[in-house]
Scaffold this motif. Structure first.
Motif, PDB file in Angstrom:
ATOM      1  N   ARG A 114       0.689  -1.172  -0.036  1.00 15.87           N
ATOM      2  CA  ARG A 114       0.054  -0.038  -0.522  1.00 15.87           C
ATOM      3  C   ARG A 114       0.803   1.211   0.510  1.00 15.87           C
ATOM      4  N   ARG A 115       1.936   1.347   0.767  1.00 14.14           N
ATOM      5  CA  ARG A 115       2.552   2.711   0.645  1.00 14.14           C
ATOM      6  C   ARG A 115       3.140   2.655  -0.351  1.00 14.14           C
ATOM      7  N   LEU A 116       4.030   1.683  -1.314  1.00 14.50           N
ATOM      8  CA  LEU A 116       4.957   1.700  -2.680  1.00 14.50           C
ATOM      9  C   LEU A 116       3.772   1.714  -3.824  1.00 14.50           C
ATOM     10  N   ASP A 117       2.111   1.075  -3.586  1.00 16.82           N
ATOM     11  CA  ASP A 117       1.409   1.224  -4.329  1.00 16.82           C
ATOM     12  C   ASP A 117       1.797  -0.230  -5.404  1.00 16.82           C
ATOM     13  N   LEU A 118       1.818  -0.763  -4.920  1.00 19.61           N
ATOM     14  CA  LEU A 118       2.285  -2.014  -5.019  1.00 19.61           C
ATOM     15  C   LEU A 118       0.648  -2.442  -5.754  1.00 19.61           C
ATOM     16  N   THR A 119       0.337  -3.333  -6.925  1.00 25.20           N
ATOM     17  CA  THR A 119      -1.313  -4.276  -6.995  1.00 25.20           C
ATOM     18  C   THR A 119      -0.752  -5.875  -6.213  1.00 25.20           C
ATOM     19  N   THR A 120       0.756  -6.115  -7.243  1.00 29.84           N
ATOM     20  CA  THR A 120       1.225  -7.265  -6.932  1.00 29.84           C
ATOM     21  C   THR A 120       2.529  -7.382  -6.340  1.00 29.84           C
ATOM     22  N   VAL A 121       3.369  -8.268  -5.975  1.00 23.39           N
ATOM     23  CA  VAL A 121       4.383  -8.859  -5.973  1.00 23.39           C
ATOM     24  C   VAL A 121       4.817  -9.531  -7.023  1.00 23.39           C
ATOM     25  N   GLN A 122       5.451  -9.692  -8.075  1.00 27.77           N
ATOM     26  CA  GLN A 122       5.459 -10.700  -8.784  1.00 27.77           C
ATOM     27  C   GLN A 122       6.827 -11.228  -8.679  1.00 27.77           C
ATOM     28  N   LEU A 123       6.997 -13.223  -7.998  1.00 23.81           N
ATOM     29  CA  LEU A 123       7.918 -13.253  -7.371  1.00 23.81           C
ATOM     30  C   LEU A 123       7.777 -14.063  -9.196  1.00 23.81           C
ATOM     31  N   VAL A 124       9.368 -14.457  -9.700  1.00 25.43           N
ATOM     32  CA  VAL A 124       9.850 -15.340 -10.600  1.00 25.43           C
ATOM     33  C   VAL A 124      10.393 -16.019 -10.595  1.00 25.43           C
ATOM     34  N   HIS A 125      10.579 -16.887 -11.546  1.00 21.21           N
ATOM     35  CA  HIS A 125      11.755 -18.361 -11.244  1.00 21.21           C
ATOM     36  C   HIS A 125      11.792 -18.538 -13.077  1.00 21.21           C
ATOM     37  N   ARG A 126      13.000 -18.754 -13.847  1.00 18.83           N
ATOM     38  CA  ARG A 126      13.591 -18.619 -15.130  1.00 18.83           C
ATOM     39  C   ARG A 126      13.672 -20.424 -15.111  1.00 18.83           C
ATOM     40  N   ALA A 127      12.436 -20.257 -16.273  1.00 16.09           N
ATOM     41  CA  ALA A 127      12.720 -21.825 -16.437  1.00 16.09           C
ATOM     42  C   ALA A 127      14.117 -22.341 -17.708  1.00 16.09           C
ATOM     43  N   GLY A 128      13.436 -21.358 -18.167  1.00 14.88           N
ATOM     44  CA  GLY A 128      13.719 -22.154 -20.018  1.00 14.88           C
ATOM     45  C   GLY A 128      14.139 -20.487 -21.093  1.00 14.88           C
ATOM     46  N   PRO A 129      14.738 -20.373 -21.489  1.00 22.36           N
ATOM     47  CA  PRO A 129      15.486 -19.041 -22.413  1.00 22.36           C
ATOM     48  C   PRO A 129      14.091 -17.996 -22.351  1.00 22.36           C
ATOM     49  N   ALA A 130      12.807 -18.562 -22.587  1.00 24.15           N
ATOM     50  CA  ALA A 130      11.676 -17.546 -23.193  1.00 24.15           C
ATOM     51  C   ALA A 130      10.325 -18.153 -22.084  1.00 24.15           C
ATOM     52  N   LEU A 131      11.018 -19.049 -20.850  1.00 22.67           N
ATOM     53  CA  LEU A 131       9.725 -19.453 -19.965  1.00 22.67           C
ATOM     54  C   LEU A 131      10.005 -19.127 -18.911  1.00 22.67           C
ATOM     55  N   PHE A 132       8.884 -18.478 -17.794  1.00 23.50           N
ATOM     56  CA  PHE A 132       8.884 -18.565 -16.640  1.00 23.50           C
ATOM     57  C   PHE A 132       7.500 -18.984 -15.384  1.00 23.50           C
ATOM     58  N   ASP A 133       8.443 -19.342 -14.456  1.00 28.15           N
ATOM     59  CA  ASP A 133       7.174 -19.623 -14.535  1.00 28.15           C
ATOM     60  C   ASP A 133       7.087 -18.564 -12.879  1.00 28.15           C
ATOM     61  N   VAL A 134       5.933 -18.033 -12.446  1.00 26.78           N
ATOM     62  CA  VAL A 134       5.681 -17.347 -12.184  1.00 26.78           C
ATOM     63  C   VAL A 134       4.077 -17.255 -10.431  1.00 26.78           C
ATOM     64  N   ARG A 135       4.806 -16.088  -9.999  1.00 28.05           N
ATOM     65  CA  ARG A 135       3.537 -16.326  -8.654  1.00 28.05           C
ATOM     66  C   ARG A 135       3.325 -14.879  -8.132  1.00 28.05           C
ATOM     67  N   ASP A 136       2.478 -15.009  -7.322  1.00 27.40           N
ATOM     68  CA  ASP A 136       1.459 -13.395  -7.416  1.00 27.40           C
ATOM     69  C   ASP A 136       0.256 -12.752  -5.591  1.00 27.40           C
ATOM     70  N   PRO A 137       1.519 -12.774  -4.739  1.00 28.09           N
ATOM     71  CA  PRO A 137       1.049 -12.366  -3.984  1.00 28.09           C
ATOM     72  C   PRO A 137       0.213 -10.915  -3.737  1.00 28.09           C
ATOM     73  N   PHE A 138      -1.109 -11.064  -3.556  1.00 22.56           N
ATOM     74  CA  PHE A 138      -2.104 -10.096  -4.084  1.00 22.56           C
ATOM     75  C   PHE A 138      -3.116  -9.569  -2.410  1.00 22.56           C
ATOM     76  N   PRO A 139      -1.783  -9.406  -1.260  1.00 18.86           N
ATOM     77  CA  PRO A 139      -2.879  -8.685  -0.043  1.00 18.86           C
ATOM     78  C   PRO A 139      -3.291  -8.016  -0.202  1.00 18.86           C
ATOM     79  N   VAL A 140      -3.214  -7.250  -0.922  1.00 12.57           N
ATOM     80  CA  VAL A 140      -3.654  -5.387  -1.092  1.00 12.57           C
ATOM     81  C   VAL A 140      -5.881  -5.587  -2.374  1.00 12.57           C
ATOM     82  N   GLY A 141      -5.523  -6.873  -2.649  1.00 17.50           N
ATOM     83  CA  GLY A 141      -6.636  -7.490  -3.431  1.00 17.50           C
ATOM     84  C   GLY A 141      -7.676  -8.101  -2.505  1.00 17.50           C
ATOM     85  N   GLY A 142      -7.359  -9.383  -1.269  1.00 18.98           N
ATOM     86  CA  GLY A 142      -8.054  -9.582   0.142  1.00 18.98           C
ATOM     87  C   GLY A 142      -7.666 -10.596  -0.351  1.00 18.98           C
TER      88      GLY A 142
END
Length: 286
Positions: A193-221
């Motif tokens: 909320r202080r930084l006006d963020l919608t999510t935190v995007q957590l990223v792991h690179r699985a290949g040259p153009a392939l990524f696994d991602v997760r997005d915590p979204f506590p500001v959305g409840g």
């Protein structure tokens, strides 16, 4: 009575992707009514459509004003609800070009048949940008996540990326680190909320153009967003600026697997166009 549709985005399986509410005619609703519907539905976002503003452009009957509400607040832009809405419209008025006026700006969306009886939607983001993260804010984010600094991937440097909404991008050095998500909800929400963020995007690179991602979204409840189109667009701009992808590239983001709702987001970068395109399928729930 307001007709609330339920669609999932970034999957052709109702049990996959990210579910969104869609209200195709929200003319009689005020902000309190929209928020109440979004909270009652409980999805990470619900989209509400009304008539387009003067001068928006687009074909008659294919341009709309769209507002997005999480269970707790209005958000300026939501990618998965945009895709869900576009698929819902495509089923009713046919594939083609749509134009959405959002709080973040004008978002064109192209709806096409996927060749298997379903529909696919591709949105074009507003103008993106990427900015540095204050070291103290990064330390607070890691503390809230309970992530040691050593668990970060040095090739995916922490940044705040924007393509309609702001997201803190953090790289996980291993897939196991990404899979282990148990964070301090109030602490991360306060920072976001202080930084006006919608999510935190957590990223792991699985290949040259392939990524696994997760997005915590506590500001959305909600603890986590299953498939986040706005964050995918922001990540596309981030990947281009930091040299993780060339000027012309198609990236694949896998999201929701750790939640049991797998989805796939396609991120397209084009040389000479700084905007980012994010696409995926969608299907009605129930």
């Amino acid at each position: 009575m307001t007709d609330v549709l339920r669609y999932t985005a970034f999957s052709d399986d109702p049990a996959g992707g990210n579910p969104a509410g869609v209200v195709l005619d929200a003319t009689g609703l005020d902000e309190a009514g929209m928020l109440r519907i979004a909270a009652d539905l409980g999805y990470s976002e619900t989209a509400f459509l009304t008539a387009p503003p003067e001068g928006l452009g687009g074909e008659p009957g294919r341009a709309f004003t769209v507002r997005y509400f999480s269970p707790k607040a209005e958000v300026p832009f939501c990618g998965h609800a945009t895709v869900a809405t576009a698929v819902a419209l495509g089923e009713r008025i046919g594939p083609g070009e749509l134009v959405f006026a959002t709080r973040a700006g004008t978002v064109p969306v192209s709806v096409t048949a996927d060749g298997q009886g379903g529909l696919r939607a591709v949105l074009t983001s507003v103008e993106p940008h990427v900015e540095d993260v204050d070291p103290a804010d990064l330390a607070e984010a890691l503390a809230a996540l309970d992530w040691p600094q050593a668990d970060l991937d040095p090739a995916i440097a922490p940044r705040i990326a924007y393509a309609g909404a702001r997201h803190l991008v953090l790289g996980a050095a291993t897939r196991a680190r990404l899979a282990d998500l148990a964070y301090d909800f109030p602490r991360l929400e306060a920072l976001m909320r202080r930084l006006d963020l919608t999510t935190v995007q957590l990223v792991h690179r699985a290949g040259p153009a392939l990524f696994d991602v997760r997005d915590p979204f506590p500001v959305g409840g909600v603890v986590e967003d299953p498939a986040t189109g706005a964050a995918a667009a922001a990540f596309g701009a981030y990947a281009r600026e930091l040299g993780l992808a060339p000027a012309d590239a198609v990236l694949t983001l896998r999201q929701g697997e750790d939640m049991g709702r797998p989805g796939v987001l396609t991120v397209e970068l084009r040389a000479g166009d700084t905007r980012v395109r994010v696409g995926g399928g969608g299907v009605r729930i129930g």
